[in-house]
Design an enzyme around this catalytic site. Structure first.
Site, short mmCIF file in Angstrom:
data_model
loop_
_atom_site.label_atom_id
_atom_site.label_comp_id
_atom_site.label_asym_id
_atom_site.label_seq_id
_atom_site.Cartn_x
_atom_site.Cartn_y
_atom_site.Cartn_z
N CYS A 17 23.17 38.73 -6.66
CA CYS A 17 21.80 38.67 -7.21
C CYS A 17 20.81 38.75 -6.06
O CYS A 17 20.91 37.98 -5.09
CB CYS A 17 21.61 37.38 -7.99
SG CYS A 17 19.90 37.07 -8.43
N CYS A 42 18.14 39.81 -11.69
CA CYS A 42 19.23 40.79 -11.83
C CYS A 42 19.69 40.93 -13.27
O CYS A 42 20.64 41.66 -13.55
CB CYS A 42 20.39 40.43 -10.91
SG CYS A 42 21.24 38.93 -11.43
N LYS A 81 -8.57 5.89 4.21
CA LYS A 81 -7.50 6.04 3.20
C LYS A 81 -6.69 7.29 3.51
O LYS A 81 -7.26 8.37 3.71
CB LYS A 81 -8.12 6.19 1.82
CG LYS A 81 -8.79 4.92 1.34
CD LYS A 81 -8.09 4.42 0.09
CE LYS A 81 -9.09 4.09 -0.99
NZ LYS A 81 -8.55 3.94 -2.29
N CYS A 106 18.84 36.18 -15.93
CA CYS A 106 18.22 36.03 -14.62
C CYS A 106 17.02 36.97 -14.52
O CYS A 106 17.14 38.16 -14.79
CB CYS A 106 19.25 36.37 -13.53
SG CYS A 106 18.52 36.45 -11.89
N TYR A 150 -5.75 -11.81 5.81
CA TYR A 150 -6.52 -11.05 6.79
C TYR A 150 -8.01 -11.40 6.82
O TYR A 150 -8.75 -10.87 7.61
CB TYR A 150 -6.35 -9.54 6.60
CG TYR A 150 -6.50 -9.06 5.15
CD1 TYR A 150 -7.70 -9.15 4.48
CD2 TYR A 150 -5.41 -8.50 4.49
CE1 TYR A 150 -7.83 -8.71 3.18
CE2 TYR A 150 -5.53 -8.05 3.18
CZ TYR A 150 -6.74 -8.16 2.53
OH TYR A 150 -6.86 -7.73 1.24
N GLU A 164 -6.18 -2.75 11.40
CA GLU A 164 -5.11 -3.42 10.65
C GLU A 164 -4.54 -2.42 9.65
O GLU A 164 -5.21 -1.48 9.26
CB GLU A 164 -5.70 -4.62 9.88
CG GLU A 164 -6.27 -5.68 10.78
CD GLU A 164 -7.06 -6.74 10.00
OE1 GLU A 164 -6.92 -6.83 8.77
OE2 GLU A 164 -7.81 -7.48 10.65
N ASP A 192 -1.07 -2.00 0.52
CA ASP A 192 -1.37 -1.53 -0.83
C ASP A 192 -0.85 -2.51 -1.87
O ASP A 192 0.25 -2.38 -2.39
CB ASP A 192 -0.76 -0.14 -1.04
CG ASP A 192 -1.38 0.56 -2.22
OD1 ASP A 192 -2.41 0.06 -2.74
OD2 ASP A 192 -0.86 1.61 -2.64
N LYS A 213 -3.72 -1.11 6.08
CA LYS A 213 -4.30 -1.34 4.76
C LYS A 213 -3.15 -1.47 3.77
O LYS A 213 -2.57 -0.47 3.34
CB LYS A 213 -5.25 -0.21 4.37
CG LYS A 213 -6.00 -0.50 3.10
CD LYS A 213 -7.11 0.50 2.88
CE LYS A 213 -7.90 0.30 1.61
NZ LYS A 213 -7.23 -0.17 0.44
N CYS A 230 22.44 31.60 -12.09
CA CYS A 230 22.76 33.01 -12.11
C CYS A 230 24.12 33.13 -11.40
O CYS A 230 24.24 32.78 -10.22
CB CYS A 230 21.70 33.82 -11.37
SG CYS A 230 22.20 35.53 -11.19
S1 IVH Z 1 -10.54 -6.57 4.62
C1 IVH Z 1 -14.50 -7.28 3.56
N1 IVH Z 1 -8.16 -5.92 5.52
O1 IVH Z 1 -8.26 -3.07 0.69
C2 IVH Z 1 -13.48 -6.93 2.58
N2 IVH Z 1 -8.68 -5.43 3.24
O2 IVH Z 1 -11.43 -2.11 -0.44
C3 IVH Z 1 -12.20 -7.60 2.85
N3 IVH Z 1 -6.84 -4.41 1.99
O3 IVH Z 1 -10.04 -5.20 -1.43
C4 IVH Z 1 -11.10 -6.69 2.97
N4 IVH Z 1 -5.37 -4.42 3.64
O4 IVH Z 1 -7.52 -5.62 -1.16
C5 IVH Z 1 -9.00 -5.91 4.45
N5 IVH Z 1 -6.07 -5.47 6.41
C6 IVH Z 1 -6.92 -5.45 5.38
C7 IVH Z 1 -6.53 -4.94 4.11
C8 IVH Z 1 -7.45 -4.95 3.07
C9 IVH Z 1 -5.59 -4.11 2.35
C10 IVH Z 1 -7.39 -4.15 0.64
C11 IVH Z 1 -8.15 -5.29 0.05
C12 IVH Z 1 -9.53 -4.76 -0.22
C13 IVH Z 1 -9.33 -3.27 -0.18
C14 IVH Z 1 -10.51 -2.57 0.44
#
Ligand code: IVH
Length: 679
Positions: free
Chosen positions: A425, A405, A308, A402, A220, A118, A122, A120, A420
């Protein structure tokens, strides 16, 4: 570093980190990213490891978990909220996958463990409680056992149902994010990034603030439920959708570890094209049964890991400040840094932009600074950590002359940049040569900076045309040159004697004529040429012919080109008016250069000559679509205006869609666009 220095630095770092943590966790007003706090902490840990006598009990290295801000009611989570273990490299991931295979293999005797990957996202982790299908509570993650109740803000999130399609009890977690477009206007309010802005918004006491911002949530993770629940993570994500919960569609299930790595590579490359920020990819064992066999450590599940992406920001020390002269004479101050590894490579220099920026940020030699790398651009100094300034730091006086030059630098009224003015130059010339052969111009990769420097030193090149009269004998005089290397350069130059007009125009280094402007000018010249020669014009022409075309154009003609304003038009006219430039074009003709129109390949009626803006989430990378439009003779610009012919709108299109509607710009879905492109 001696003991006294270490003691002082440790003390300064401790104070700085405590203050930044307080800002971030308690006041919600952090101005630096997590990567920066991590970098400071890493430096502190390294120093404290070397000098343990200076560790104090209140050092930020001596504490785990985060303080609750105390502003909102604390509520115990129904089920423990874990965090994920991090992987920072593909090796880390492979080791995790091996552990998973081994664990599952030993207990279940199965040797294949399908994984789900999935994005991640932010943002910040939020847990929702639905009772009989109705949203009753929303909690932050807090310390994993207890969170803060922020229901008032979360209820305002537009993609979140206040009532599920089924009347069940459900505890579900996900990420609350602020898309990039929603974050832009908040940058001015001092939020360092979209994630901080999302967190700051959720923790506002007044829910009107959250309601006015474009927060979104993606679910998720299943906590607990009164309903029968699916047996895989994939099934759970599908079930969430059936209940009406928003799920990010970027997930994929893979049979093999290798396939899951391809997912990682794909998103690492394409993350910029998403409408929201991701900071990595999460890998999870798909089957619940196997997840439970693998279990949890004290902090995190063994069945999941977060890869990450390399951080794009870090901290380091400014060891000196120098001034670099660019192709157009701009004198750019550059911070010479203590080398530091960031986002995949070591950085030892970062731009300080200009004199005013040094003043504004108050950068001094000896300072600890935050540096940032974004995409292909040169790393930059973002901010000085003033609390870490040593007593003997030195302010920088911008040179009057400069450095190459000695000509007096000039700073035109209203401009931030000193220049310059000397067109001869050596600094300017060097950059112009490098630019001419660079990737997006003539693209001669055997002619790198070092070779150009050697050619200049030996006096073999004085203007751009001289590249084309280089001889093998000359090249063999250069240090470390063997026949093969010389031959490679000569062959590459020979190939580029026939060159596409946009590359050539860009390579000339005319101020404000970047790649896009060069393409637009080329396309415009081609259309004009075709109109004037209905029986078919020239397929190939000389630089002298180009000179004549350009000389016949007035400022007003040039302003007529799509996307050109007065500034660009004026720069082209001025460039052309200089005899040295018309002489250069003639000389390039003499040395045998031929210009061509770019490959016609695939010009499509109804696309050619039209201006497109792309927005929203599409099924293909935006860069790919842009290339296709350009190949078909169309033009892609970033902002919607009255000059826009079509808006190509994907899913979740935001403000650009609104604007296009207001302006009456034609809107195409991805399918409509494909039909138009005859794909
Ligand atoms: S699963 C078992 N899935 O990333 C822990 N986390 O340290 C449940 N995050 O605290 C997290 N996208 O805030 C999961 N697709 C994703 C995520 C996700 C972002 C964040 C979440 C978590 C941190 C991981």
């Amino acid at each position: 570093m001696n003991k006294a220095e270490a003691k002082q630095r440790i003390h300064q770092l401790q104070k700085e980190i405590l203050q930044r943590n307080h800002e971030y966790f308690v006041l919600d007003e952090s101005h630096v990213s997590e990567a920066v706090r991590d970098a400071l902490k890493k430096e502190l840990i390294a120093l404290e490891t070397e000098f343990p006598e200076f560790i104090t009990p209140d050092s930020p290295t001596q504490r785990v978990g985060t303080a609750l801000s105390g502003r909102f009611p604390k509520v115990k989570h129904k089920s423990r909220k874990w965090s994920l273990a991090d992987a920072f490299s593909v090796e880390d991931l492979k080791e995790w996958e091996e552990r998973v295979e081994k664990g599952v293999g030993e207990v279940l005797g199965e040797d294949k463990t399908p994984l789900i990957t999935e994005l991640k996202l932010d943002g910040l982790n939020i847990t929702l409680w639905y009772e009989k299908g109705v949203l009753v509570k929303a909690l932050t993650r807090g310390n994993g056992e207890e969170g803060e109740e922020v229901t008032h803000s979360i209820r305002t999130i537009k993609n979140l149902p206040l009532r599920l399609f089924e009347e069940i009890d459900l505890e579900v977690s996900g990420e609350v994010i602020l898309p990039k477009a929603g974050f832009e206007p908040l940058r001015a309010e001092g939020f360092a990034n979209a994630r901080n802005a999302a967190a700051g918004t959720v923790r506002q006491l007044d829910p009107k603030v959250a309601a006015s911002r474009d927060l979104q949530m993606y679910c998720y993770e299943l906590g607990s439920s009164t309903a029968a629940v699916p047996e895989t993570q994939e099934g759970i994500l599908q079930w969430f959708q059936k209940l009406g919960l928003p799920v990010n569609k970027g997930y994929e299930v893979h049979d093999s570890a290798e396939a899951s790595l391809a997912y990682l590579e794909k998103w690492q490359k394409q993350r910029d094209q998403l409408p929201y920020e991701i900071d990595g990819v999460v890998f999870k064992v798909n089957e619940k049964k196997k997840q439970e066999f693998l279990g949890w450590t004290a902090k995190s599940p063994r069945f999941a890991i977060a890869y990450k992406f390399p951080a794009a920001q870090t901290t380091t020390v400014v060891e000196g400040i120098t001034v670099q002269i660019g192709r157009t004479g701009a004198a750019t101050p550059v911070a010479e840094l203590r080398p530091v590894f960031v986002a995949g490579s070591t950085v030892s220099r970062a731009t300080l932009h200009n004199e005013d920026e040094i003043q504004r940020k108050d950068v001094r030699i000896g300072d600890t600074v935050i540096i940032q790398k974004a995409g292909d651009v040169i790393p930059e100094v973002v901010e000085v950590l003033h609390n870490l300034r040593p007593s003997q730091s030195q302010a920088f006086a911008f040179p009057k002359n400069c450095p190459l030059c000695e000509t007096e630098l000039i700073r035109p009224e209203g401009e931030a940049v000193r220049r310059c003015p000397n067109t001869d130059c050596p600094g300017r010339k060097r950059e112009a040569f490098i630019h001419f052969v660079s990737k997006h111009a003539l693209d001669i990769d055997t002619l790198g900076e070092k070779v150009v420097d050697a050619l200049l030193e030996f006096g073999f090149i004085h203007d751009l045309a001289d590249f084309f009269t280089l001889t093998e004998a000359q090249l063999l005089e250069l240090p470390l040159f063997k026949e093969k290397k010389a031959q490679n350069i000569l062959t590459a130059l020979e190939e580029k004697r026939r060159i596409e007009l946009p590359r050539f125009l860009y390579g000339l280094g005319i101020r404000f004529v970047g790649e896009q402007v060069a393409k637009d000018l080329s396309e415009w010249l081609r259309n004009k040429h075709a109109e004037e020669n209905p029986e078919g014009g020239k397929a190939e022409f000389s630089p002298t012919q180009l000179k004549e075309w350009l000389q016949s154009l007035s400022q007003a003609d040039l302003e007529d080109v799509q996307g050109f304003g007065e500034r660009i038009a004026n720069s082209i006219v001025e460039w052309m008016a200089q005899p040295r430039h018309s002489d250069l074009l003639d000389k390039l003709t003499t040395v045998g250069l031929h210009l061509t129109w770019p490959e016609e390949g695939g010009r499509v009626e109804g696309i050619a000559g039209k201006t497109f803006v792309i927005t929203g989430t599409l099924t293909r990378p935006r860069e790919e679509i842009k290339l296709q439009i350009e190949k078909a003779g169309g033009h892609v610009s970033s902002a919607v205006s009255s000059k826009t012919d079509f808006l190509l709108a994907g899913e979740e299109a935001g403000s650009k869609l609104e604007k296009a509607k207001n302006l009456g710009v034609a809107i195409l879905s991805e399918e409509e666009w494909e039909a138009r492109m005859k794909l």
